[in-house]
Design an enzyme around this catalytic site. Sequence first.
Site, PDB file in Angstrom:
ATOM      1  N   SER A  72       0.931  -1.072  -0.171  1.00  0.00           N
ATOM      2  CA  SER A  72       0.050  -0.062   0.071  1.00  0.00           C
ATOM      3  C   SER A  72       1.019   1.154   0.061  1.00  0.00           C
ATOM      4  CB  SER A  72      -0.854  -0.004   1.244  1.00  0.00           C
ATOM      5  OG  SER A  72      -1.307   1.069   1.498  1.00  0.00           O
TER       6      SER A  72
ATOM      7  N   TYR B 155      -2.204  -1.431  10.344  1.00  0.00           N
ATOM      8  CA  TYR B 155      -2.293  -1.621   8.907  1.00  0.00           C
ATOM      9  C   TYR B 155      -0.872  -0.917   8.333  1.00  0.00           C
ATOM     10  CZ  TYR B 155      -3.930  -1.430   4.300  1.00  0.00           C
ATOM     11  OH  TYR B 155      -4.342  -1.657   2.884  1.00  0.00           O
TER      12      TYR B 155
HETATM   13  N1  LIG Z   1      -8.690  -0.330  -1.464  1.00  0.00           N
HETATM   14  C1  LIG Z   1      -7.464   0.351  -1.283  1.00  0.00           C
HETATM   15  O1  LIG Z   1      -7.600   1.668  -1.333  1.00  0.00           O
HETATM   16  C2  LIG Z   1      -6.204  -0.229  -1.055  1.00  0.00           C
HETATM   17  C3  LIG Z   1      -5.182   0.620  -0.927  1.00  0.00           C
HETATM   18  C4  LIG Z   1      -3.952   0.150  -1.028  1.00  0.00           C
HETATM   19  C5  LIG Z   1      -3.690  -1.279  -0.647  1.00  0.00           C
HETATM   20  N2  LIG Z   1      -4.949  -2.231  -0.809  1.00  0.00           N
HETATM   21  C6  LIG Z   1      -4.620  -3.610  -0.604  1.00  0.00           C
HETATM   22  O2  LIG Z   1      -5.111  -4.281  -1.715  1.00  0.00           O
HETATM   23  C7  LIG Z   1      -5.488  -5.624  -1.133  1.00  0.00           C
HETATM   24  C8  LIG Z   1      -6.977  -5.903  -1.800  1.00  0.00           C
HETATM   25  O3  LIG Z   1      -7.752  -4.998  -1.154  1.00  0.00           O
HETATM   26  P1  LIG Z   1      -9.207  -4.313  -1.621  1.00  0.00           P
HETATM   27  O4  LIG Z   1      -9.283  -3.010  -1.614  1.00  0.00           O
HETATM   28  O5  LIG Z   1      -9.438  -5.184  -2.893  1.00  0.00           O
HETATM   29  O6  LIG Z   1      -9.975  -5.037  -0.520  1.00  0.00           O
HETATM   30  P2  LIG Z   1     -11.445  -6.069  -0.614  1.00  0.00           P
HETATM   31  O7  LIG Z   1     -12.056  -5.932   0.762  1.00  0.00           O
HETATM   32  O8  LIG Z   1     -12.416  -5.548  -1.743  1.00  0.00           O
HETATM   33  O9  LIG Z   1     -10.973  -7.456  -0.926  1.00  0.00           O
HETATM   34  C9  LIG Z   1     -10.226  -8.151  -0.158  1.00  0.00           C
HETATM   35  C10 LIG Z   1     -10.413  -9.830  -0.282  1.00  0.00           C
HETATM   36  O10 LIG Z   1      -9.622 -10.437   0.281  1.00  0.00           O
HETATM   37  C11 LIG Z   1     -10.152 -11.609   1.172  1.00  0.00           C
HETATM   38  N3  LIG Z   1      -9.615 -11.812   2.217  1.00  0.00           N
HETATM   39  C12 LIG Z   1      -9.469 -11.099   3.756  1.00  0.00           C
HETATM   40  N4  LIG Z   1      -9.089 -12.006   4.583  1.00  0.00           N
HETATM   41  C13 LIG Z   1      -8.629 -12.925   4.012  1.00  0.00           C
HETATM   42  C14 LIG Z   1      -8.070 -14.136   4.388  1.00  0.00           C
HETATM   43  N5  LIG Z   1      -7.766 -14.478   5.680  1.00  0.00           N
HETATM   44  N6  LIG Z   1      -7.638 -15.056   3.493  1.00  0.00           N
HETATM   45  C15 LIG Z   1      -7.957 -14.983   2.379  1.00  0.00           C
HETATM   46  N7  LIG Z   1      -8.653 -14.229   1.731  1.00  0.00           N
HETATM   47  C16 LIG Z   1      -8.913 -13.029   2.419  1.00  0.00           C
HETATM   48  C17 LIG Z   1     -11.725 -10.837   1.141  1.00  0.00           C
HETATM   49  O11 LIG Z   1     -12.548 -11.937   1.276  1.00  0.00           O
HETATM   50  C18 LIG Z   1     -11.706 -10.073   0.065  1.00  0.00           C
HETATM   51  O12 LIG Z   1     -12.553 -10.807  -1.024  1.00  0.00           O
HETATM   52  C19 LIG Z   1      -5.195  -5.552  -0.071  1.00  0.00           C
HETATM   53  O13 LIG Z   1      -4.067  -6.400   0.685  1.00  0.00           O
HETATM   54  C20 LIG Z   1      -5.259  -4.112   0.743  1.00  0.00           C
HETATM   55  O14 LIG Z   1      -4.846  -4.238   1.686  1.00  0.00           O
HETATM   56  C21 LIG Z   1      -6.007  -1.580  -1.006  1.00  0.00           C
END
Ligand SMILES: NC(=O)c1ccc[n+]([C@@H]2O[C@H](COP(=O)([O-])OP(=O)(O)OC[C@H]3O[C@@H](n4cnc5c(N)ncnc54)[C@H](O)[C@@H]3O)[C@@H](O)[C@H]2O)c1
Length: 254
Positions: A137, A150
């Site tokens: 991130s 986080y």
């Molecule tokens: N959305 C943002 O702004 C953002 C920014 C920076 C980084 N990220 C990172 O991107 C990645 C995806 O995030 P997103 O925004 O798509 O989130 P999201 O919540 O839409 O999707 C995350 C997915 O991970 C799955 N998950 C959660 N815990 C789990 C586990 N223990 N085992 C397997 N799967 C699991 C959830 O069921 C979900 O389908 C994450 O690592 C998040 O930290 C997101």
Amino acid sequence: MNDDLQVAIVTGAARGIGLAIAQRLTADGFRVVLTDVDGEEVAKQAEALPGAIGLQHDVRDAAAGRAVVEHVLAQFGRIDVLVNNAGTNIHAHPTVEVTEEDFNLVIDVNLKGTFLTTQAVLPTLQKGGGRIVNMSSILGLKPVANVATYCASKYAVTGLTQSWAAELAQYDITANSVHPGIVATALHDRVVEGVSALTKMSTDDAWAEFQRSIPLQRFQTVEDVAAVVAFLVSPAAKDITGSEFKIDGGMGVA
Ligand SMILES: NC(=O)c1ccc[n+]([C@@H]2O[C@H](COP(=O)([O-])OP(=O)(O)OC[C@H]3O[C@@H](n4cnc5c(N)ncnc54)[C@H](O)[C@@H]3O)[C@@H](O)[C@H]2O)c1
């Protein structure tokens, strides 16, 4: 089945960024294995992607990671790419208010999950080379207040990536990290709710405040992130390892 298509495992692929990565890699000619703790949704999403399969997989569970690898090798005979995307967060809180349970959840999914899944896949990748892309991130490069757990988990993912780049080059395995800024997914909805509760701002105002914090003044999309991952697993990126890719509209330099 054992054919010529490269096989990519994408964790946390039932929705959000992970699903967009799975869709993009399928379009780019990979056979994609979507995994997620939400087995029902990931199976449904995989059905819509040609050649893909969806597997229930909690990244915190080492045995579940090994079972995914066994399943994929039995079905497709190879693994070329691992995208450690599964991640979670908690509402923004001052550190004194963070519960041990929430701390453990974030560290277990984001850090331990990335470690354990990679550990399960490595014996296969070490035989023929491969690519690892870890979802960090912008908060894995630049800290902000009230999300210390986080931030720590994502800095740790950056550290794992650098260490693996050094350790695994001898096997022709690259490891790079991806650093999204703000992407409108379920995860960021939770961030906005937390900020709104903490500051007493409405969620609309919190979204607007987030947008103002981005130098390019727009949110990133799941497709923006997927495009960078697609590049990192393409032949053009064969000599890129240990690098950090920000997709953050300039937040990292603001
Ligand atoms: N959305 C943002 O702004 C953002 C920014 C920076 C980084 N990220 C990172 O991107 C990645 C995806 O995030 P997103 O925004 O798509 O989130 P999201 O919540 O839409 O999707 C995350 C997915 O991970 C799955 N998950 C959660 N815990 C789990 C586990 N223990 N085992 C397997 N799967 C699991 C959830 O069921 C979900 O389908 C994450 O690592 C998040 O930290 C997101």
